[in-house]
Design a protein around this motif. Sequence first.
Motif, PDB file in Angstrom:
ATOM      1  N   UNK A 158       0.886  -1.055   0.055  1.00 33.86           N
ATOM      2  CA  UNK A 158      -0.128  -0.106   0.070  1.00 33.86           C
ATOM      3  C   UNK A 158       0.669   1.358   0.205  1.00 33.86           C
ATOM      4  N   UNK A 159       1.852   1.292   0.882  1.00 29.79           N
ATOM      5  CA  UNK A 159       2.814   2.311   1.010  1.00 29.79           C
ATOM      6  C   UNK A 159       3.466   2.816  -0.287  1.00 29.79           C
ATOM      7  N   UNK A 160       4.270   1.566  -1.141  1.00 26.79           N
ATOM      8  CA  UNK A 160       4.879   1.893  -2.253  1.00 26.79           C
ATOM      9  C   UNK A 160       4.106   2.237  -3.329  1.00 26.79           C
ATOM     10  N   UNK A 208       0.752   3.515  -3.465  1.00 23.93           N
ATOM     11  CA  UNK A 208       0.280   5.014  -3.397  1.00 23.93           C
ATOM     12  C   UNK A 208       1.539   5.900  -3.732  1.00 23.93           C
ATOM     13  N   UNK A 209       2.618   5.958  -3.129  1.00 22.52           N
ATOM     14  CA  UNK A 209       3.515   6.857  -3.327  1.00 22.52           C
ATOM     15  C   UNK A 209       4.099   6.820  -4.851  1.00 22.52           C
ATOM     16  N   UNK A 210       4.434   5.772  -5.453  1.00 24.26           N
ATOM     17  CA  UNK A 210       4.813   5.612  -6.597  1.00 24.26           C
ATOM     18  C   UNK A 210       3.632   6.130  -7.489  1.00 24.26           C
ATOM     19  N   UNK A 211       2.424   5.796  -7.592  1.00 28.51           N
ATOM     20  CA  UNK A 211       1.439   6.480  -8.437  1.00 28.51           C
ATOM     21  C   UNK A 211       1.180   7.856  -8.444  1.00 28.51           C
ATOM     22  N   UNK A 212       1.360   8.344  -7.144  1.00 29.00           N
ATOM     23  CA  UNK A 212       1.210   9.855  -7.098  1.00 29.00           C
ATOM     24  C   UNK A 212       2.445  10.626  -7.797  1.00 29.00           C
ATOM     25  N   UNK A 213       3.618  10.115  -7.355  1.00 31.41           N
ATOM     26  CA  UNK A 213       4.804  10.710  -7.967  1.00 31.41           C
ATOM     27  C   UNK A 213       4.857  10.568  -9.604  1.00 31.41           C
TER      28      UNK A 213
END
Length: 338
Positions: free
Chosen positions: A33-35, A37-42
Amino acid sequence: MFEIFTLLANWLTYDLMGLSPDTKLGTSIHFFIEDTTKILFLLVVMIYVIALARASLNLERVRSYIQQKHRMVGYFFGSGFGAITPFCSCSSIPLFLGFTSAGIPLGITMAFLFTSPIINEVAVIMLWSLLGWKFTLAYIVIGMAVGIVGGMILDAMKGERWLKDFAAKAYQKAAVEAQSNPSDIEVPEAPKLTFKERHQFAKDELKEIVGRIWKWVLIGVGLGAALHGFVPDNWFAENLGSGQWWSVPAAVFAGLPLYSNATGVIPVMESLIVKGLPVGTTLAFCMSTVAASFPEFIMLKQVMTYRLLTMIFVILLANFMVVGWVINTISPWLFSGF
């Protein structure tokens, strides 16, 4: 900035789902979940910004510019152009034919083709967020060096002799025309776009790129989460070596039957490093998976003879092994303060 993604993963995993951080499943789900959401946002933010800046880039002008420069400058620009173009190996082949048809030396074209699948803005964004700026910078320098060195070797060996007939004839014809009329090469002007047109270009490219790679993000992060949560902490360090010289060639050959792009393989890279695999060994494995896999060479067979493919294969494997050994040596610097 990235703490919000950790807090979101904490809430979803431990509060909403009720999983424990002490369990393998809880650790894996939290990582996923953390990676993700972070990757898709960036990706959404950075792809749009980069596409907005690249909206007026004229590929024909770049190609003509490279063609007229000194060979060494050409290698650098070929590799650099490969690094900033969001192409995978399959979509790079048509552009490879375009370069060849324009009479651009094979080494410069191959510098582009070597670099393009290894480096792109998506990979750079993900690496920066997951492994830090030092590793990202080293990855960019190494990826471009692989392209430049590989191109120089192929030019020295006159590799254009081993293109398929149709590609060789197009290359020879364009090369003769360029030599006889070098001053007649026309360099088209880059289009002047309004901000509205640039915004539309960036929006379309964002939609196209994210639509093509989102599944690779999920697959890559999913594999990374599985490694992160379920593989014993010391398994990789114990079984694949702690920097022994043989671990690098073993990793390179292990990556050959696999196929991924730089987007999908980077979360796996993060998990392998966390699990204890030396960073150079990990990088050698991932570069082999992305740029020297069997599916990659099956696609290249469309335009190259077996002899040229063999040369490229050997060059890539040798480069990846050297890269792995060098990175293992300097890895303490790469991760100082990480």
